[in-house]
Design a protein around this motif. Structure first.
Motif, mmCIF file in Angstrom:
data_model
loop_
_atom_site.group_PDB
_atom_site.id
_atom_site.type_symbol
_atom_site.label_atom_id
_atom_site.label_comp_id
_atom_site.label_asym_id
_atom_site.label_seq_id
_atom_site.Cartn_x
_atom_site.Cartn_y
_atom_site.Cartn_z
ATOM 1 N N UNK A 70 -67.684 -35.361 -37.182
ATOM 2 C CA UNK A 70 -68.148 -34.234 -37.993
ATOM 3 C C UNK A 70 -68.260 -32.976 -37.144
ATOM 4 N N UNK A 71 -68.800 -33.111 -35.943
ATOM 5 C CA UNK A 71 -68.911 -31.974 -35.030
ATOM 6 C C UNK A 71 -67.528 -31.404 -34.721
ATOM 7 N N UNK A 72 -66.582 -32.282 -34.454
ATOM 8 C CA UNK A 72 -65.211 -31.854 -34.154
ATOM 9 C C UNK A 72 -64.625 -31.072 -35.328
ATOM 10 N N UNK A 73 -64.750 -31.608 -36.518
ATOM 11 C CA UNK A 73 -64.200 -30.947 -37.695
ATOM 12 C C UNK A 73 -64.880 -29.625 -38.008
ATOM 13 N N UNK A 74 -66.187 -29.602 -37.887
ATOM 14 C CA UNK A 74 -66.929 -28.363 -38.156
ATOM 15 C C UNK A 74 -66.555 -27.281 -37.155
ATOM 16 N N UNK B 115 -64.795 -26.369 -28.503
ATOM 17 C CA UNK B 115 -65.780 -27.379 -28.892
ATOM 18 C C UNK B 115 -65.083 -28.523 -29.610
ATOM 19 N N UNK B 116 -64.155 -28.193 -30.489
ATOM 20 C CA UNK B 116 -63.418 -29.230 -31.218
ATOM 21 C C UNK B 116 -62.672 -30.136 -30.239
ATOM 22 N N UNK B 117 -62.051 -29.551 -29.227
ATOM 23 C CA UNK B 117 -61.310 -30.344 -28.242
ATOM 24 C C UNK B 117 -62.252 -31.210 -27.412
ATOM 25 N N UNK B 118 -63.397 -30.654 -27.019
ATOM 26 C CA UNK B 118 -64.364 -31.424 -26.234
ATOM 27 C C UNK B 118 -64.942 -32.570 -27.063
ATOM 28 N N UNK B 119 -65.236 -32.306 -28.325
ATOM 29 C CA UNK B 119 -65.752 -33.360 -29.210
ATOM 30 C C UNK B 119 -64.687 -34.432 -29.419
ATOM 31 N N UNK B 120 -63.433 -34.019 -29.498
ATOM 32 C CA UNK B 120 -62.341 -34.978 -29.651
ATOM 33 C C UNK B 120 -62.263 -35.903 -28.430
ATOM 34 N N UNK B 121 -62.426 -35.346 -27.238
ATOM 35 C CA UNK B 121 -62.417 -36.160 -26.018
ATOM 36 C C UNK B 121 -63.567 -37.160 -26.015
ATOM 37 N N UNK B 122 -64.748 -36.707 -26.431
ATOM 38 C CA UNK B 122 -65.898 -37.603 -26.518
ATOM 39 C C UNK B 122 -65.645 -38.681 -27.560
ATOM 40 N N UNK B 123 -65.079 -38.295 -28.687
ATOM 41 C CA UNK B 123 -64.761 -39.251 -29.749
ATOM 42 C C UNK B 123 -63.787 -40.318 -29.227
ATOM 43 N N UNK C 109 -66.106 -52.488 -21.852
ATOM 44 C CA UNK C 109 -67.406 -52.228 -21.252
ATOM 45 C C UNK C 109 -67.509 -50.720 -21.045
ATOM 46 N N UNK C 110 -68.455 -50.128 -21.730
ATOM 47 C CA UNK C 110 -68.634 -48.682 -21.667
ATOM 48 C C UNK C 110 -70.039 -48.383 -21.175
ATOM 49 N N UNK C 111 -70.119 -47.502 -20.211
ATOM 50 C CA UNK C 111 -71.413 -47.058 -19.714
ATOM 51 C C UNK C 111 -71.818 -45.846 -20.554
ATOM 52 N N UNK C 112 -72.565 -46.099 -21.614
ATOM 53 C CA UNK C 112 -72.928 -45.028 -22.543
ATOM 54 C C UNK C 112 -73.793 -43.962 -21.872
ATOM 55 N N UNK C 113 -74.626 -44.365 -20.930
ATOM 56 C CA UNK C 113 -75.463 -43.392 -20.218
ATOM 57 C C UNK C 113 -74.604 -42.401 -19.440
ATOM 58 N N UNK C 114 -73.433 -42.842 -18.990
ATOM 59 C CA UNK C 114 -72.539 -41.967 -18.236
ATOM 60 C C UNK C 114 -71.932 -40.868 -19.119
ATOM 61 N N UNK C 115 -72.008 -41.034 -20.438
ATOM 62 C CA UNK C 115 -71.483 -40.015 -21.356
ATOM 63 C C UNK C 115 -72.478 -38.875 -21.588
ATOM 64 N N UNK C 116 -73.716 -39.073 -21.195
ATOM 65 C CA UNK C 116 -74.732 -38.041 -21.431
ATOM 66 C C UNK C 116 -74.427 -36.712 -20.737
ATOM 67 N N UNK C 117 -73.921 -36.709 -19.484
ATOM 68 C CA UNK C 117 -73.558 -35.418 -18.879
ATOM 69 C C UNK C 117 -72.457 -34.687 -19.667
ATOM 70 N N UNK C 118 -71.508 -35.429 -20.228
ATOM 71 C CA UNK C 118 -70.478 -34.801 -21.062
ATOM 72 C C UNK C 118 -71.114 -34.176 -22.303
ATOM 73 N N UNK C 119 -72.102 -34.847 -22.832
ATOM 74 C CA UNK C 119 -72.821 -34.327 -24.002
ATOM 75 C C UNK C 119 -73.584 -33.052 -23.630
ATOM 76 N N UNK C 120 -74.174 -33.020 -22.435
ATOM 77 C CA UNK C 120 -74.861 -31.819 -21.968
ATOM 78 C C UNK C 120 -73.887 -30.646 -21.845
ATOM 79 N N UNK C 121 -72.685 -30.939 -21.348
ATOM 80 C CA UNK C 121 -71.663 -29.897 -21.240
ATOM 81 C C UNK C 121 -71.277 -29.407 -22.626
#
Length: 135
Positions: free
Chosen positions: A71-75, A84-92, A104-116
């Motif tokens: 939703x964030x990507x589309x909005x 922002x759309x491209x960054x959200x797409x990468x996170x997605x 095996x995904x380290x979800x905590x490691x995605x938090x810095x990307x979310x901060x960015x």
């Protein structure tokens, strides 16, 4: 055709199509609404990633995060915030890999990307957005 070179040439400096039908005040309002909505989505995504870090088998949480990210990507794309759309797409994409059996995904490691991503949303300046996206 969407994404056609001619469409790119028609884009205004704010990223919305010249034929969008919105005046400057409406575009500004849409962007303000987007910024508020994006902050809510990012906060919810962060909470879910924290929960997933503790229990990576909760696919209901993962699905919720994927929906919010999508939703964030589309909005973002809708209001011309393409960085922002491209960054959200990468996170997605990173989140989608967690759906693969045995992944095996380290979800905590995605938090810095979310901060960015949060910093990019708050930047509201195309040059600053581009600089932040290179993190």
């Amino acid at each position: 055709m969407i994404g056609d070179k001619n469409d790119e040439d028609k884009r205004t400096a704010d990223g919305l199509g010249a034929d969008s039908g919105f005046d400057a005040a409406e575009i500004e309002l849409l962007r303000e609404l987007f910024t508020d909505e994006a902050a809510e989505h990012l906060e919810a995504i962060a909470r879910r990633l924290d929960e997933l870090a503790g229990d990576s088998e909760r696919f209901d949480l993962l699905d919720d995060v994927l929906r919010k990210t999508h939703t964030l990507k589309g909005s973002a794309a809708t209001v011309g915030r393409t960085v922002i759309a491209a960054a959200a797409h990468s996170l997605e994409d990173a989140l989608a890999r967690a759906r693969v059996p045995g992944a095996r995904v380290n979800f905590a490691a995605l938090l810095p990307a979310l901060d960015t991503l949060r910093a990019i949303v708050e930047a509201e300046d195309p040059e600053r957005e581009a600089d932040l996206s290179e993190r």
